[in-house]
Design an enzyme around this catalytic site. Structure first.
Site, mmCIF file in Angstrom:
data_model
loop_
_atom_site.group_PDB
_atom_site.id
_atom_site.type_symbol
_atom_site.label_atom_id
_atom_site.label_comp_id
_atom_site.label_asym_id
_atom_site.label_seq_id
_atom_site.Cartn_x
_atom_site.Cartn_y
_atom_site.Cartn_z
ATOM 1 N N ASP A 1 0.829 -1.211 0.000
ATOM 2 C CA ASP A 1 0.000 0.000 0.000
ATOM 3 C C ASP A 1 0.859 1.254 0.000
ATOM 4 O OD1 ASP A 1 -2.507 1.557 0.337
ATOM 5 O OD2 ASP A 1 -1.542 2.076 2.229
ATOM 6 N N LYS B 1 -4.471 -1.657 5.766
ATOM 7 C CA LYS B 1 -3.732 -1.344 6.991
ATOM 8 C C LYS B 1 -4.574 -1.633 8.230
ATOM 9 C CE LYS B 1 -2.732 2.920 5.686
ATOM 10 N NZ LYS B 1 -3.095 3.016 4.265
ATOM 11 N N SER C 1 -6.801 0.753 0.250
ATOM 12 C CA SER C 1 -5.638 1.363 0.885
ATOM 13 C C SER C 1 -5.867 1.496 2.389
ATOM 14 C CB SER C 1 -5.365 2.734 0.265
ATOM 15 O OG SER C 1 -4.340 3.410 0.946
#
Length: 429
Positions: free
Chosen positions: A164, A190, A186
């Protein structure tokens, strides 16, 4: 065997990519075997063609697999995180993380730095003397397990979804940021890799937000909720207003000071409202919905957690916060009701004063920013202070004032602007 050119042409022509094709592409790009110009072409094809729910999920999980996935299952309390898509004066993480920890959850908050007109949580906290953003995995685990702390706000490690980081830098310089599937993957790559069992998303809508209209914000929120649920994370999203900035400050130390006011039982009404609203959603998602976070603000438990959280990361909660050396006051030019204060203009002004950065790696001024003395709906009188500009560099005042040209309106009718616009409901998994 997949190859980059065939995948570019397939997506260009509207074909759905398979899980295996996406997995190969992301892994190969991360290893440097797919060139930047090839990934740029594919990203542009995605901007125009979009991705299906299955493609977006495969893309997200392929990025997660390029790095480490945190395991928080050994913690003695439920884990829940919050993510905001970014706004002006959005200091909500600062009071929210210790508040939710004070109510019994563990809060692993991996945050970022500001870029452009939106502030960064790490930049704000770094205005606290001694505070550290970069923590080793063992430090994060120890702070979350500590019954006196239970919340950590820190930088994501380089080994968390490294694909990413590489892809985002490429999209930033190739005009391919504005794709809802790519934005959602994106963010969620995470957040899923972070390992929390539940997640609350604060999707900002309005002039100071990345999403300017409710329809786009709702699509982004729905996509992220689907990704979270599909990954086994209890997920909910709120759409919240960002035509006006939050609170009365935009800037690093300025926002820390305002957050401390909230933790002390005061603070701006909108910041308190959003903090408590998100806290209730987080506690519900974590299975702790019988608790009242407002009580933890009133009785001082949230403040105790704030101080413990700062100390756990090297910060001194008793130290004075930095202040800017220079100030410039902008006055109201007419009397009446303040009907508009444009969040984007305020954010740009704060950045130009030194609170933000235009490119990654630029330093920021801890004391720089903007304070406003009235909010939409308040009465103002011609000649009264409307905004105060703060910076160490007085040469910056002219550019900040230029950003604020036309940034507010005065009229007769107070605006109607609900803080929470919509809720993309929690789906149990």
């Amino acid at each position: 065997m997949a190859d980059a050119v065939s995948l570019i042409t397939a997506k260009r022509d509207g074909r759905e990519l398979t899980d295996d094709e996406i997995g190969w592409l992301i892994a190969s790009y991360t290893r440097g075997e797919v060139a930047d110009e090839q990934m740029s072409a594919l990203a542009m094809a995605i901007v125009f063609r979009g991705m299906t729910r299955a493609e977006t999920a495969a893309w997200t999980h392929a990025m997660i697999r390029t790095g480490r996935r945190m395991d928080l299952s050994a913690l003695p309390r439920p884990t829940v995180d919050k993510h905001s898509t970014g706004g002006v004066g959005d200091k909500i993480t600062l009071p929210l993380a210790p508040l939710v920890a004070a109510c019994g959850a563990a809060v692993p908050q991996l945050s970022g730095r500001g870029l452009g007109h939106t502030g960064g949580t790490l930049d704000k906290l770094e205005s606290v003397p001694g505070w550290r953003a970069d923590l080793a995995p063992a430090e994060i685990d120890a702070i979350l397990a500590d019954p006196a702390v239970g919340a950590v706000v820190c930088a994501a490690g380089a080994d968390l979804a490294p694909a990413d980081r590489k892809l985002y830098a490429l999209r930033d310089v190739t005009g391919t940021v504005e794709s809802i599937p790519l934005i959602a993957s994106s963010i969620m790559s995470k957040k899923i890799a972070e390992g929390a069992g539940a997640l609350v998303l604060d999707v900002k809508v309005g002039s100071g937000a990345f999403m300017k209209n409710v329809a786009d914000a709702r699509e982004l929120a729905t996509t992220m909720v689907e990704l979270g649920v599909d990954a086994g994370v209890r997920t909910v999203a709120l759409l919240t207003a960002m035509d006006s900035p939050l609170g009365y400050t935009a800037g690093n130390a300025l926002e820390v000071a305002e957050s401390v006011e909230v933790l002390a039982g005061g603070g701006p009404a909108d910041v308190v409202e959003l903090t408590l609203t998100l806290a209730r959603e987080m506690l519900c998602a974590a299975g702790l919905d019988g608790l009242d976070p407002a009580e933890a603000l009133r009785d001082g438990r949230a403040m105790d957690r704030w101080r413990a959280m700062l100390r756990a990361q090297g910060g001194d909660p008793t130290a004075a916060l930095p202040t800017a050396r220079e100030r410039d006051v902008v006055t109201a030019t007419e009397s009446g009701v303040l009907t508009r204060l444009d969040a984007m203009a305020v954010g740009v002004a704060a950045s130009r004063l030194g609170a933000g950065r235009e490119r990654q790696g630029q330093p920021v001024q801890s004391g720089a920013g903007v304070t406003w003395h009235a909010r939409p709906g308040d009465l103002v009188v011609a000649g009264q202070p409307l905004l105060t500009l703060h910076t160490d560099t007085p040469a910056r005042f002219a550019a900040a004032r230029a950003a604020l040209d036309g940034a507010w309106s005065v009229g007769d009718t107070p605006p109607e602007e609900p803080l929470v616009i919509d809720r993309i409901g929690l789906v149990q998994v």
